[in-house]
Write an enzyme that holds these catalytic residues in place. Structure first.
Site, PDB file in Angstrom:
ATOM      1  N   LYS A  39     -17.730  -0.685   6.323  1.00 43.21           N
ATOM      2  CA  LYS A  39     -18.006  -1.593   5.117  1.00 43.21           C
ATOM      3  C   LYS A  39     -19.554  -1.867   4.780  1.00 43.21           C
ATOM      4  O   LYS A  39     -20.155  -1.881   3.688  1.00 43.21           O
ATOM      5  CB  LYS A  39     -17.645  -3.113   5.511  1.00 43.21           C
ATOM      6  CG  LYS A  39     -18.019  -4.108   4.451  1.00 43.21           C
ATOM      7  CD  LYS A  39     -17.124  -5.461   4.701  1.00 43.21           C
ATOM      8  CE  LYS A  39     -17.497  -6.390   3.381  1.00 43.21           C
ATOM      9  NZ  LYS A  39     -16.807  -7.747   3.660  1.00 43.21           N
TER      10      LYS A  39
ATOM     11  N   GLU B 171       0.923  -1.391   0.063  1.00 41.88           N
ATOM     12  CA  GLU B 171       0.041   0.029   0.007  1.00 41.88           C
ATOM     13  C   GLU B 171       0.868   1.364  -0.140  1.00 41.88           C
ATOM     14  O   GLU B 171       0.528   2.215  -0.434  1.00 41.88           O
ATOM     15  CB  GLU B 171      -0.827   0.261   1.274  1.00 41.88           C
ATOM     16  CG  GLU B 171      -2.039  -1.034   1.115  1.00 41.88           C
ATOM     17  CD  GLU B 171      -1.753  -2.250   1.548  1.00 41.88           C
ATOM     18  OE1 GLU B 171      -0.459  -2.664   1.891  1.00 41.88           O
ATOM     19  OE2 GLU B 171      -2.508  -3.295   1.769  1.00 41.88           O
TER      20      GLU B 171
ATOM     21  N   MET C  92      24.591   8.919   2.687  1.00 41.20           N
ATOM     22  CA  MET C  92      24.144   9.988   3.365  1.00 41.20           C
ATOM     23  C   MET C  92      24.476   9.614   4.920  1.00 41.20           C
ATOM     24  O   MET C  92      25.086  10.720   5.571  1.00 41.20           O
ATOM     25  CB  MET C  92      22.866  10.733   3.207  1.00 41.20           C
ATOM     26  CG  MET C  92      22.825  12.056   3.674  1.00 41.20           C
ATOM     27  SD  MET C  92      24.023  13.284   3.280  1.00 41.20           S
ATOM     28  CE  MET C  92      22.791  14.023   1.812  1.00 41.20           C
TER      29      MET C  92
ATOM     30  N   PHE D 232     -11.684  -7.687  13.688  1.00 45.37           N
ATOM     31  CA  PHE D 232     -10.542  -8.039  12.978  1.00 45.37           C
ATOM     32  C   PHE D 232     -10.276  -6.973  11.909  1.00 45.37           C
ATOM     33  O   PHE D 232     -11.202  -6.535  11.219  1.00 45.37           O
ATOM     34  CB  PHE D 232     -11.046  -9.450  12.291  1.00 45.37           C
ATOM     35  CG  PHE D 232      -9.865  -9.924  11.202  1.00 45.37           C
ATOM     36  CD1 PHE D 232      -8.582 -10.086  11.428  1.00 45.37           C
ATOM     37  CD2 PHE D 232     -10.270  -9.835   9.883  1.00 45.37           C
ATOM     38  CE1 PHE D 232      -7.867 -10.647  10.393  1.00 45.37           C
ATOM     39  CE2 PHE D 232      -9.493 -10.236   8.841  1.00 45.37           C
ATOM     40  CZ  PHE D 232      -8.127 -10.541   9.261  1.00 45.37           C
ATOM     41  N   GLN D 233      -9.140  -6.597  11.713  1.00 44.19           N
ATOM     42  CA  GLN D 233      -8.564  -5.581  10.691  1.00 44.19           C
ATOM     43  C   GLN D 233      -9.025  -4.157  11.250  1.00 44.19           C
ATOM     44  O   GLN D 233      -9.268  -3.391  10.140  1.00 44.19           O
ATOM     45  CB  GLN D 233      -8.585  -5.783   9.324  1.00 44.19           C
ATOM     46  CG  GLN D 233      -7.775  -7.195   8.991  1.00 44.19           C
ATOM     47  CD  GLN D 233      -7.721  -7.345   7.442  1.00 44.19           C
ATOM     48  OE1 GLN D 233      -8.632  -7.071   6.806  1.00 44.19           O
ATOM     49  NE2 GLN D 233      -6.487  -8.058   7.008  1.00 44.19           N
TER      50      GLN D 233
END
Lengths: 163, 579
Positions: B170, B58, B487, B120-121
């Site tokens: 949802k 993502e 760096m 969940f999630q």
């Protein structure tokens, strides 16, 4: 310097969290914070007491303005204003102290709003300084509990903070 | 009687979301499906206006959307699921926020009745993203979706742009629950109304101050690129014949090949740009925010300068450095107004003073002039960037990751056009470069898109080589491989007696084989004489992604470099010289 900021906020969930989060993220102080809906239920009014030099206060007001849900804000401390805070103190009172505590409450224009055989609950309204002075004056009395509302403020005269 | 076709169509929440994106003119959505967004993905499947790009992580979706926005000026759109989908997007949202990039991030959420139950999630994405978004919102009623999408785009793209997160439980997108769909034409918010025009009195005052200057400098930043005001900026600078420096975010806003351009300023800015800033009597800051990587120690910053500052965000004015003449407004209309006023009063700077100023600048130009050590043993990273510039005729979109290679690209790829230099300036996000290149290439398939990266950064999102294959995103990857986190190593060389604590990248993959494993072309370059033919071949392979693994001098440092805690003009010029 101490400043009292009044903020009109969309009365939506998460809006308050955004204001509080801003202060935490950017390391600004909050001395006190009160918030409730106004006569228009879609708008909340928040009074926030903070400290900082002019540059910090300027940044705070600019950053607050950037929050999408902030509709309007004013620094009340910039002009004549009235501030009030409400405090309730529950003290332990022995028989010999009861008169003295009552007198003290009267001097501060406090009200005894609940009593038991061993306690008084006193309500005092005023500026934050006055509430602190009252606590000092209770010296010698055992304070069981205090609760303060935080400062609310409004400007004097015809000046208003409204939509 | 109303005829049937004026009746609003009935659509589910998911279908309304996709239709609203189409009505907003969105062509691509970058994302990754999951439980909470299955209804939305199903709605996506059943139409053809909005196309979906499936990334491999993502974070890459957010960088693709972000880079698309940087190249095109329009908001990029991301679609991720709840929980880990949303948290994986966080780095990309923060990256866009720090650089004021318009983006709309749609996150799935668990069903409304499960919110707060540690389902969940489930994750509180509104809470997590709050400090790194311009705004975020949750959908409470499916019928609000069109309005909230409009609002998200409006907020993301107006004023000082930024990312907006839209959290959608949802149950807001259930296919069987349909509502009349109407997309709002425009939107007004009582609490948000960015001031676009700038105060004419302040603009006049700014112009008068600028015209009275003897040692002026125009310092412009990302705001000019975001505000599409490069043309106005260039016209004004040329009319006044004043030196121009750009920030890292502002490169390309003024053509680098123009004689009035004095290079980037700041930590790794040019010697002359930093000298000009320090000695200027008037600094005209346009869409720049006096970032700590520009100013060095603010107490020592430009002691003699009167500062004029144009910015759309009042909070950026006098935040780190006090502005004497603030102008709140969008850069474009403010510069237009300034040009008009200049036209009217036919004002000019004191030409004799300006002549002296340019003579002085010429002398400063000769002090360092972007020189770098030559080496017989090693290929120099700066030389690689110069070669890439030649091979692309200076006309490529160049994305970068973060580190030495980013600074070399900024210093040595001379950008003549805005929106061509795409890098994570504010947050400094390693892993940005490859997905950014993909986002640009998808929208500009004919353009040459180059990702300048290092072996550290590229491995942070290397899985996207797979996405490149799926969508035919034939970018060119210039991997400046020095075997170190360059760096970090440079700072360890300069400040920690070369104790290379965890800055050595051991067990590097064979990047050529890796590129081939993903179905691309890999070319390794280890010697100077191999560079030209390798670039020749890479840029000739139009329909291939080419991964150039170029082994460069591991000891090289980026110079000039401001001395920490010093003034603008206190710099290291090489490993052995300082001001």
């Amino acid at each position: 310097m101490r400043h009292i900021l009044s903020v009109l906020l969309e009365n939506e969930s998460g809006a308050l969290a955004r204001v509080v989060g801003l202060f935490a993220q950017r390391g600004y102080n909050i001395d006190s914070l009160t918030v409730a809906a106004t006569e228009d239920p879609t708008i909340s009014r928040l009074t926030l007491v903070t400290r900082g030099d002019d540059q910090v206060i300027e940044q705070i007001t600019k950053q607050l303005h950037k929050l999408i849900e902030v509709v309007k804000l004013a620094d009340l401390s910039e002009s004549a204003h009235i501030e009030r805070e409400l405090m309730m103190v529950k003290v332990k009172t022995t028989a010999e102290q009861r008169e003295e505590v009552k007198r003290c409450a009267d001097i501060f224009r406090g009200q005894i709003i609940d009593i038991t055989a061993n306690t008084y609950t006193i309500q005092v309204v005023g500026t934050s300084d006055k509430l602190e002075a009252f606590i000092q004056a209770l010296n010698g009395t055992q304070i069981l509990e205090t609760v303060r509302s935080g400062v609310s403020g409004i400007s004097r005269g015809e000046r208003t903070l409204s939509l | 009687m109303t005829s049937q076709n004026t009746q609003p169509e009935l659509l589910s929440g998911g279908a309304m979301l996709i239709r609203a994106l189409a009505d907003e003119g969105v062509e691509y959505v970058y994302g990754y499906p999951g439980g909470a967004v299955l209804h939305i993905y199903d709605a996506m499947f059943q139409q053809h206006q909005v196309k979906h790009v499936l990334v491999r992580h993502e974070q890459a979706a957010t960088h693709m959307a972000d880079a698309y926005a940087r190249a095109s000026g329009k908001a990029g759109v991301v679609l991720v699921t709840s929980g880990p989908g949303a948290t994986n997007a966080v780095t990309g949202i923060a990256t866009a926020y720090m650089d004021s990039i318009p983006m709309v991030v749609i996150c799935g959420q668990v069903m409304s009745h499960l919110i707060g139950d540690d389902a969940f999630q489930e994750t509180d994405m509104l809470g997590i993203s709050r400090p790194i978004v311009k705004h975020n919102m949750s959908v409470r009623r499916p019928e609000d979706i069109p309005y909230l999408v409009k609002k998200a785009f409006y907020i993301a793209q107006s004023g000082r742009p930024g990312p907006v997160v839209l959290d959608i439980p949802k149950d807001m997108t259930i296919p069987s629950q349909k509502f009349p769909y109407e997309y709002p034409k425009d939107i007004k918010l009582r609490s948000y109304n960015p001031n676009a025009k700038g105060h004419p009195g302040q603009i006049k005052k700014a112009l008068t101050t600028l015209l009275a200057a003897k040692k002026p400098v125009l310092y412009s930043g990302g705001g000019v690129i975001l505000g599409q005001a490069s043309e106005e900026l260039t016209t004004l600078a040329r009319k006044l014949n004043i030196p121009v420096t750009n920030t890292l975010m502002g490169l390309g806003a003024y053509p680098a090949s123009d004689p009035q351009f004095i290079g980037m300023l700041g930590m790794h800015g040019s010697y002359e740009a930093n000298q000009v800033m320090h000695n200027a009597d008037v600094i005209f800051a346009v869409g720049a925010r006096f970032d700590d990587r520009v100013t060095n120690a603010t107490k020592k910053f430009c002691p003699n300068a009167t500062i004029i500052h144009i910015d759309i965000d009042p909070a950026s004015i006098s935040k780190t450095v006090n502005a004497h003449i603030p102008i709140v407004g969008l850069v474009k209309p403010v510069l237009q107004e300034m040009l008009q006023q200049l036209e009217k009063n036919q004002g000019q700077l004191d030409q004799q003073a300006l002549g002296h100023w340019w003579q002085q600048i010429q002398q400063w130009r000769e002090v360092h002039g972007g020189r770098y050590e030559q080496s017989a043993a090693h290929l120099k990273p700066q030389a690689v960037i110069e070669a890439v510039h030649r091979h692309t005729k200076g006309d490529a979109y160049v994305t970068s990751d973060v580190g030495q290679h980013q600074m070399f690209a900024a210093q040595y790829y001379k950008f003549d056009k805005p929106n061509r230099w795409i890098n994570s300036g504010g947050l400094g996000t390693m892993g940005f470069g490859l997905p950014a290149a993909m986002g640009v290439k998808l929208h500009y398939p004919e353009a040459e898109v180059v990702c300048v990266t290092g072996e550290g950064s590229i491995q942070m999102n290397i899985q996207e080589l797979s996405t490149c294959k799926q969508y035919g995103l034939n970018v060119k990857i210039i991997n400046l491989n020095n075997g170190y986190l360059g760096m970090v190593k440079q700072w360890q060389d300069m400040n920690y007696d070369s104790r290379y604590s965890s800055s050595y990248m051991d067990s590097l993959p064979d990047f050529v084989k890796l590129a081939e494993a993903y179905g691309h072309v890999g070319i390794r370059v280890t010697k100077a004489e191999e560079l030209e033919p390798a670039l020749e071949r890479a840029f000739a392979l139009k329909d291939k992604l080419v991964f150039l693994d170029i082994h460069v001098d591991p000891t090289e440092h980026v110079y000039p470099m401001q001395i920490p805690g010093g003034a603008m003009n206190e710099m290291f010029l090489s490993k052995t010289e300082r001001t």
